[in-house]
Design an enzyme around this catalytic site. Structure first.
Site, PDB file in Angstrom:
ATOM      1  N   TRP A  32       0.817  -1.213   0.000  1.00 24.45           N
ATOM      2  CA  TRP A  32       0.000   0.000   0.000  1.00 24.45           C
ATOM      3  C   TRP A  32       0.854   1.268   0.000  1.00 24.45           C
ATOM      4  CZ3 TRP A  32       0.476  -3.639   3.683  1.00 24.45           C
ATOM      5  CH2 TRP A  32       1.081  -3.266   4.870  1.00 24.45           C
ATOM      6  N   GLU A  45      -5.039   2.795   5.513  1.00 22.13           N
ATOM      7  CA  GLU A  45      -5.000   3.384   6.857  1.00 22.13           C
ATOM      8  C   GLU A  45      -6.150   2.873   7.730  1.00 22.13           C
ATOM      9  OE1 GLU A  45      -2.623   4.814   8.283  1.00 22.13           O
ATOM     10  OE2 GLU A  45      -1.387   5.015   6.494  1.00 22.13           O
ATOM     11  N   THR A  51      -4.679  -3.715  12.659  1.00 21.81           N
ATOM     12  CA  THR A  51      -4.078  -4.878  12.025  1.00 21.81           C
ATOM     13  C   THR A  51      -2.567  -4.686  11.957  1.00 21.81           C
ATOM     14  OG1 THR A  51      -6.047  -5.029  10.640  1.00 21.81           O
ATOM     15  CG2 THR A  51      -4.157  -6.336   9.954  1.00 21.81           C
ATOM     16  N   GLY A  89     -11.093  -8.677  11.293  1.00 25.21           N
ATOM     17  CA  GLY A  89     -11.680  -8.331  12.587  1.00 25.21           C
ATOM     18  C   GLY A  89     -12.152  -6.880  12.643  1.00 25.21           C
ATOM     19  N   TYR A  90     -12.704  -6.484  13.790  1.00 25.75           N
ATOM     20  CA  TYR A  90     -13.183  -5.120  13.999  1.00 25.75           C
ATOM     21  C   TYR A  90     -14.020  -4.662  12.806  1.00 25.75           C
ATOM     22  CZ  TYR A  90      -9.808  -5.363  17.714  1.00 25.75           C
ATOM     23  OH  TYR A  90      -9.109  -5.756  18.817  1.00 25.75           O
ATOM     24  N   TYR A 127      -6.468  10.173  13.972  1.00 25.70           N
ATOM     25  CA  TYR A 127      -5.292   9.468  13.434  1.00 25.70           C
ATOM     26  C   TYR A 127      -5.416   9.268  11.920  1.00 25.70           C
ATOM     27  CZ  TYR A 127      -2.395   5.854  11.631  1.00 25.70           C
ATOM     28  OH  TYR A 127      -1.551   5.188  10.798  1.00 25.70           O
ATOM     29  N   ASP A 145       0.008   7.641  16.498  1.00 29.25           N
ATOM     30  CA  ASP A 145      -0.438   6.272  16.780  1.00 29.25           C
ATOM     31  C   ASP A 145       0.436   5.725  17.911  1.00 29.25           C
ATOM     32  OD1 ASP A 145       1.987   5.724  15.627  1.00 29.25           O
ATOM     33  OD2 ASP A 145       1.230   4.241  14.202  1.00 29.25           O
ATOM     34  N   CYS A 199      12.685   1.848  17.542  1.00 26.17           N
ATOM     35  CA  CYS A 199      12.297   2.256  18.899  1.00 26.17           C
ATOM     36  C   CYS A 199      11.140   1.362  19.352  1.00 26.17           C
ATOM     37  CB  CYS A 199      11.893   3.731  18.891  1.00 26.17           C
ATOM     38  SG  CYS A 199      11.834   4.442  20.531  1.00 26.17           S
ATOM     39  N   CYS A 209      19.806   3.762  16.040  1.00 27.85           N
ATOM     40  CA  CYS A 209      18.757   4.778  15.868  1.00 27.85           C
ATOM     41  C   CYS A 209      19.308   6.032  15.188  1.00 27.85           C
ATOM     42  CB  CYS A 209      18.187   5.151  17.238  1.00 27.85           C
ATOM     43  SG  CYS A 209      16.923   6.414  17.123  1.00 27.85           S
ATOM     44  N   CYS A 215      17.752  12.291  21.482  1.00 27.92           N
ATOM     45  CA  CYS A 215      16.836  11.563  22.357  1.00 27.92           C
ATOM     46  C   CYS A 215      17.210  11.708  23.835  1.00 27.92           C
ATOM     47  CB  CYS A 215      16.843  10.088  21.958  1.00 27.92           C
ATOM     48  SG  CYS A 215      15.755   9.092  22.992  1.00 27.92           S
TER      49      CYS A 215
HETATM   50 FE1  SF4 Z   1      14.046   5.236  20.746  1.00 27.19          FE
HETATM   51 FE2  SF4 Z   1      15.593   7.167  21.667  1.00 27.19          FE
HETATM   52 FE3  SF4 Z   1      16.537   4.710  21.531  1.00 27.19          FE
HETATM   53 FE4  SF4 Z   1      16.070   6.109  19.292  1.00 27.19          FE
HETATM   54  S1  SF4 Z   1      17.571   6.544  20.877  1.00 27.19           S
HETATM   55  S2  SF4 Z   1      15.538   3.956  19.669  1.00 27.19           S
HETATM   56  S3  SF4 Z   1      14.268   7.261  19.880  1.00 27.19           S
HETATM   57  S4  SF4 Z   1      14.862   5.392  22.831  1.00 27.19           S
END
Ligand code: SF4
Length: 369
Positions: A32, A45, A51, A89-90, A127, A145, A199, A209, A215
């Site tokens: 999609w 969406e 799901t 479902g739903y 959303y 979300d 994350c 990350c 972060c």
């Molecule tokens: Fe999540 Fe922060 Fe770790 Fe990135 S650095 S995975 S945003 S906790």
């Protein structure tokens, strides 16, 4: 309010750049996501609301084969739509999708291209309106979300329960500030993808990350997975439910649930919830009398299925039964019919009943009364 490491315009610009670069290099090739057609994006969406991404591809393709355009969906019967939705479902989502398609078709076939316009459609909440308006029309609306909520709580080190209204408002305001203007579709998908793949809830992969430098949870906590902090949910009640495979000759009785409410419009093997002090067999005979006004003889149990809904779970016990007397009435159901077992596939059943059918297919005809 964006706090901590994401306070300055330069830090926010770096964050957007790193996130979008990671997403564009790493995004999954999902069926999609290959389309820019707003109708496809809207369907996807709605499906994604409840799901898992890895389970959705086959349903998405099947649904669009059945209804290639919004006009096809609008012209279909509710039974056809529920059948194409079977397994997801739903089912209120499918019924709302159908209502919305009729509304869109009546207005010329174009999906509304604004957040506010999309919110007017049945089944579209904040959303979905944010996701469709940003992905299909590049409108600058952040999505929130479960994945994005978790990422934001960690990035900004938000220690309160994100399900609280005030905290949700803080998260949306933060999303608005971080959003890359003019690239909202990719930005939103990048945030969701980061939450789904890096994350993650229990073991975030902070070493991989792309936005770790921004972060706070990573910089300040021993374990970023401590966030988000959510109060434990109440335990869901569990019910015992008896259903009848009621034979009359070579045919089985099936009933259609009322169109509003849980599993509305789906077909089922009739039955209901066990009450205190009765056996499952007594429960089944009572439910059939109350719902359909017929008498049956309850035989042995043929199948047992565990199933969970949002607010409760059930053990569904499917019994063999024999029709005795009475003409079925639509007292507790929308419709009923006698069908050959081979024709069951033409009707839309809930996932629990579909699993009963799968178990039945392993039984020999000698198991019939
Ligand atoms: Fe999540 Fe922060 Fe770790 Fe990135 S650095 S995975 S945003 S906790």
């Amino acid at each position: 309010m964006v706090a901590g490491l994401l306070e300055t315009p330069a830090a926010i610009a770096t964050f957007r750049r790193d996130l979008l670069a990671w997403y564009r290099a790493n995004r999954r090739q999902l069926a999609w996501r290959q389309s820019r057609d707003p109708y496809h994006i809207w369907i996807s969406e709605i499906m994604l609301q409840q799901t898992r991404v890895d389970q959705m591809g086959v349903y998405f393709t099947r649904f669009l084969q059945a209804f290639p355009t919004v006009f096809d969906l609008a012209a279909a019967s509710e039974d056809q739509v529920l059948k194409a939705w079977e397994g997801l479902g739903y089912y209120a989502r499918a019924r709302n999708l159908h209502k919305a398609a009729k509304q869109i078709a009546a207005q010329g076939g174009q999906l509304p291209d604004t957040y506010e316009g999309l919110l007017e459609l049945p089944g579209v909440g904040p959303y979905t309106a944010a996701a469709v308006s940003s992905i299909a029309f590049d409108r600058d609306h952040p999505v929130l979300d479960g994945n994005v909520e978790r990422v934001l709580c960690r990035l900004l080190r938000i220690e309160e329960d994100p399900r609280k209204g005030a905290v949700k408002a803080t998260l949306i305001a933060a999303g608005e500030k971080l959003l890359a203007p003019g690239q909202a579709g990719d930005f939103n998908q990048a945030m969701m993808e980061l939450g789904a793949r890096v994350c993650t809830p229990a073991k975030p992969r902070c070493g991989e990350c792309p936005v770790a430098a921004a972060c706070r949870a990573f910089a300040e906590l021993d374990d970023p997975a401590l966030l988000p902090r959510k109060a434990p949910r109440k335990a869901r009640p569990h019910y015992q439910v008896a259903a009848g495979l009621i034979w009359k000759g070579e045919q089985l009785l099936i009933a259609q649930r009322p169109s509003e409410g849980l599993l509305g419009g789906l077909w089922e093997f009739p039955g209901g919830k066990q009450e205190e002090g009765e056996t499952l067999e007594q429960c089944l005979a009572r439910e059939i009398r109350e719902e359909l006004a017929i008498e049956i003889e309850v035989g042995e149990r043929l199948a047992q299925v565990e199933h969970g809904f949002t607010h409760f779970s059930i053990t569904l016990h499917a019994f063999r039964a024999r029709y005795l007397s009475g003409e079925p009435q639509t007292i507790g159901c929308a419709a009923w019919c006698w069908v050959e077992p081979a024709a069951l596939g033409q009707y839309a059943f809930s996932r629990a009943d579909r699993r009963v059918i799968e178990q039945l297919e392993t039984l020999s005809t000698g198991d019939k009364p």
